[in-house]
Design a protein around this motif. Structure first.
Motif, PDB file in Angstrom:
ATOM      1  N   PRO A   1       0.812  -1.226   0.000  1.00 28.90           N
ATOM      2  CA  PRO A   1       0.000   0.000   0.000  1.00 28.90           C
ATOM      3  C   PRO A   1       0.846   1.277   0.000  1.00 28.90           C
ATOM      4  CG  PRO A   1      -0.659  -1.527   1.744  1.00 28.90           C
ATOM      5  CD  PRO A   1       0.634  -2.027   1.200  1.00 28.90           C
ATOM      6  N   VAL A   2       0.441   2.251  -0.791  1.00 22.89           N
ATOM      7  CA  VAL A   2       1.024   3.592  -0.748  1.00 22.89           C
ATOM      8  C   VAL A   2      -0.127   4.597  -0.799  1.00 22.89           C
ATOM      9  CG1 VAL A   2       3.187   2.978  -1.909  1.00 22.89           C
ATOM     10  CG2 VAL A   2       1.271   3.798  -3.267  1.00 22.89           C
ATOM     11  N   THR A   3       0.160   5.791  -0.307  1.00 20.82           N
ATOM     12  CA  THR A   3      -0.810   6.882  -0.431  1.00 20.82           C
ATOM     13  C   THR A   3      -0.286   7.869  -1.456  1.00 20.82           C
ATOM     14  OG1 THR A   3      -1.477   6.641   1.878  1.00 20.82           O
ATOM     15  CG2 THR A   3      -2.004   8.732   0.803  1.00 20.82           C
ATOM     16  N   MET A   4      -1.090   8.150  -2.467  1.00 21.10           N
ATOM     17  CA  MET A   4      -0.703   9.154  -3.463  1.00 21.10           C
ATOM     18  C   MET A   4      -1.646  10.354  -3.351  1.00 21.10           C
ATOM     19  SD  MET A   4      -0.007   6.921  -6.875  1.00 21.10           S
ATOM     20  CE  MET A   4       1.201   5.605  -6.915  1.00 21.10           C
ATOM     21  N   GLY A   5      -1.107  11.530  -3.553  1.00 23.01           N
ATOM     22  CA  GLY A   5      -1.942  12.728  -3.557  1.00 23.01           C
ATOM     23  C   GLY A   5      -2.455  13.105  -2.183  1.00 23.01           C
ATOM     24  N   ALA A   6      -1.629  12.902  -1.160  1.00 27.73           N
ATOM     25  CA  ALA A   6      -2.045  13.248   0.203  1.00 27.73           C
ATOM     26  C   ALA A   6      -1.989  14.758   0.411  1.00 27.73           C
ATOM     27  CB  ALA A   6      -1.131  12.561   1.216  1.00 27.73           C
TER      28      ALA A   6
ATOM     29  N   GLY B   1       6.642  11.983  -6.303  1.00 28.30           N
ATOM     30  CA  GLY B   1       5.233  12.359  -6.266  1.00 28.30           C
ATOM     31  C   GLY B   1       4.721  12.598  -4.855  1.00 28.30           C
TER      32      GLY B   1
ATOM     33  N   ALA C   1       4.620  10.636  -2.520  1.00 28.78           N
ATOM     34  CA  ALA C   1       3.847   9.471  -2.081  1.00 28.78           C
ATOM     35  C   ALA C   1       4.229   9.113  -0.642  1.00 28.78           C
ATOM     36  CB  ALA C   1       4.118   8.283  -3.000  1.00 28.78           C
ATOM     37  N   ILE C   2       3.286   8.533   0.063  1.00 27.75           N
ATOM     38  CA  ILE C   2       3.537   8.051   1.430  1.00 27.75           C
ATOM     39  C   ILE C   2       3.596   6.535   1.362  1.00 27.75           C
ATOM     40  CG2 ILE C   2       2.647   7.925   3.774  1.00 27.75           C
ATOM     41  CD1 ILE C   2       1.237  10.640   3.167  1.00 27.75           C
ATOM     42  N   ILE C   3       4.759   5.966   1.675  1.00 31.30           N
ATOM     43  CA  ILE C   3       4.944   4.524   1.457  1.00 31.30           C
ATOM     44  C   ILE C   3       4.903   3.724   2.755  1.00 31.30           C
ATOM     45  CG2 ILE C   3       6.211   4.871  -0.689  1.00 31.30           C
ATOM     46  CD1 ILE C   3       8.767   4.230   0.933  1.00 31.30           C
TER      47      ILE C   3
ATOM     48  N   PRO D   1       2.259   2.693   5.282  1.00 32.24           N
ATOM     49  CA  PRO D   1       0.820   2.735   5.535  1.00 32.24           C
ATOM     50  C   PRO D   1       0.511   2.977   7.013  1.00 32.24           C
ATOM     51  CG  PRO D   1       1.430   0.755   4.314  1.00 32.24           C
ATOM     52  CD  PRO D   1       2.690   1.406   4.750  1.00 32.24           C
TER      53      PRO D   1
END
Lengths: 393, 97
Positions: free
Chosen positions: A205-210, B16, B18-20, B22
């Protein structure tokens, strides 16, 4: 060498997208882009291209779908013009900040109003600062080549930025040109599979566009702008390799009879070929004139322009967009900035012309030359720009 | 962006932004936003858990004695718990500092 066939530029652009083996096409039809996506929908329907064709309900969705597709690791393509670009504007900026290598063909058309379906550059200039790599094509062959070039550059590990290919609506999109197709092996040699750095997948899982709070936002913006600035070296090497494979060599700016020229025209897009004919006729009259065609718009080729304009006394900058209330067109504004620190600054005469597809022919460019020379001699630095051919001005 | 991420340089950000990692939203101190704070009157509290259910930030936890308290690291001071409490056991008081 690939086969050379006569084909409408829009259809050949769609064939190039097919050769790039895209995974997802999300688009909404708008003149003059329509033939490109229509042909792509046929290619998908006929089983010639194994891709998802998503007929979205608006351009905002077209760019949103492209963002989502790219985020899961699919090669995404979209295409629009003018008001369509305006409607997708919000997501255009998001895609760049999320570093998603979407490739978009922009069939350049005026921003309304008055309502217009015809060609100029007011649409792309409205998103000049959106963070995408932006190139202008001068011919149908350049459009074909730059679709493959576009994915090659955008998906490079050190770039990972979206890319816009500007092609003049109607002037390019709707004409039939001889187009040399690539061989399948040439595409395979030039364009590797898309390998995203981060992708949305349940296994990792990654979060994009936070959200980016004030404490991190500026760092995030520099982390976006630096790779765009640095992408120029990848762009140049990708053009070199393209030339080594198919024999057509491209560069950030292209010069024509410019080396010894006292006066240089500067153009973007398909006007370059017309101006080159005007340059030939002026040269026949013994006038020292040349041409620089700007192919790379963002990142802006500062060094190349400084070098190419170094010996010229006068620049005639042709803009096809307006910076309302500003100092002329966007291209002229950038060129003035480029040359601000130079010791021998040329006089810059800026013409805004060809708005909404109004014809500008060889004689018009010759007229501009003579108007510019008159202005430089009689009224130097009096006005920054002129609307060419406007009744009552 | 977690509380430990605020001193990153631009080079240290993921591509980007991104937060890797979780689940790191748990590190973010939303309690900084608060201007008023819930105070529970244990004489009035009937341990029904209505505040626990309504809290939009899941900031309320059950104590060993069965009462409900707000974790002030997360509580934004929205006052929904006080509004919903059936016995008016929760009072929102001004943060002094």
């Amino acid at each position: 060498m690939g086969k050379r066939i006569g084909l409408e530029v829009s259809l050949s652009a769609a064939e190039a997208v097919k050769m790039a083996n895209v995974d997802c096409i999300a688009a909404y039809p708008i003149t003059p882009q329509t033939h490109i996506v229509e042909h792509l929908s046929e290619l998908v329907n006929d089983g010639e291209l194994d891709a998802e064709f998503i007929p979205v309900e608006s351009e905002h969705s077209a760019m949103s779908v492209s963002a989502g597709a790219s985020a899961v690791g699919a090669r995404a393509f979209t295409c629009t013009s003018s008001q369509g670009l305006a409607l997708m504007n919000e997501i255009v900026h998001i895609v760049a900040s999320m570093r998603l290598p979407v490739v978009m063909i922009l069939a350049n058309r005026s921003m309304s109003g008055p309502i217009s379906i015809w060609n100029d550059h007011t649409d792309v200039m409205s998103i000049r600062d959106c963070g995408w790599i932006q190139v202008f094509a001068n011919s149908g062959q350049e459009v074909f080549d730059h679709v493959l070039f576009g994915y090659r550059v955008a998906e490079s590990r050190d770039v990972m930025l979206p890319l816009i290919i500007n092609i003049d609506g109607f002037i390019l999109t709707h004409v039939i040109e001889p187009i040399e197709f690539w061989e399948k092996e040439q595409v395979e040699q030039y364009l590797p599979d898309f390998k995203p750095i981060h992708r949305l997948h349940p296994d990792k899982p990654v979060t994009m566009g936070a959200v980016g709070l004030p404490s991190i936002f500026s760092e995030a913006k520099v982390a976006q702008d630096e790779p765009l600035i640095q992408s120029k070296s990848t762009i140049i090497s990708a053009w070199k390799e393209l030339g080594d494979i198919v024999g057509r060599y491209y560069s950030p700016i292209e010069t024509y009879r410019s080396d010894d020229a006292e006066t240089l025209f500067i153009t973007q897009g398909s006007y370059g070929e017309t101006v080159s004919l005007a340059v030939d006729e002026l040269r026949d009259d013994g006038i020292s004139v040349g041409l620089i065609m700007d192919r790379l718009w963002r990142p802006f080729p500062f060094d190349e322009f400084r070098k190419a304009t170094g010996r010229a006394k006068n620049l005639i900058v042709i803009d096809r967009a307006i910076s309302y209330g500003g100092q002329g067109g966007p291209l002229a504004i950038d060129l003035r900035s480029v040359l601000y620190k130079e010791k021998n600054q040329p006089d810059i005469v800026n013409f805004i012309c060809g708005l909404a597809g109004r014809d500008v022919n060889i004689q018009d460019f010759k007229n501009m030359y003579h108007k510019a020379m008159h202005k430089v001699k009689e009224h130097p630095r009096e006005e920054d720009f002129e609307y060419y051919g406007v009744r009552g001005k | 962006m977690g509380k430990t991420k605020t001193d990153l340089t631009w080079q240290e950000l993921e591509v980007g932004a991104a937060i890797i990692t979780p689940g790191n939203a748990v590190e973010y101190k939303s309690g900084d936003w608060r201007s008023i704070r819930p105070v529970v009157d244990k004489n009035k509290c009937i341990k029904c858990g209505t505040c626990y259910i309504f809290c939009p930030d899941a900031a309320i936890y059950e104590t060993a004695e069965g009462f409900f308290e707000a974790d002030l690291y997360y509580c934004k001071g929205c006052g929904i718990c006080a509004q919903e409490c059936p016995t008016q056991a929760i009072e929102m008081v001004e943060e002094e500092e």
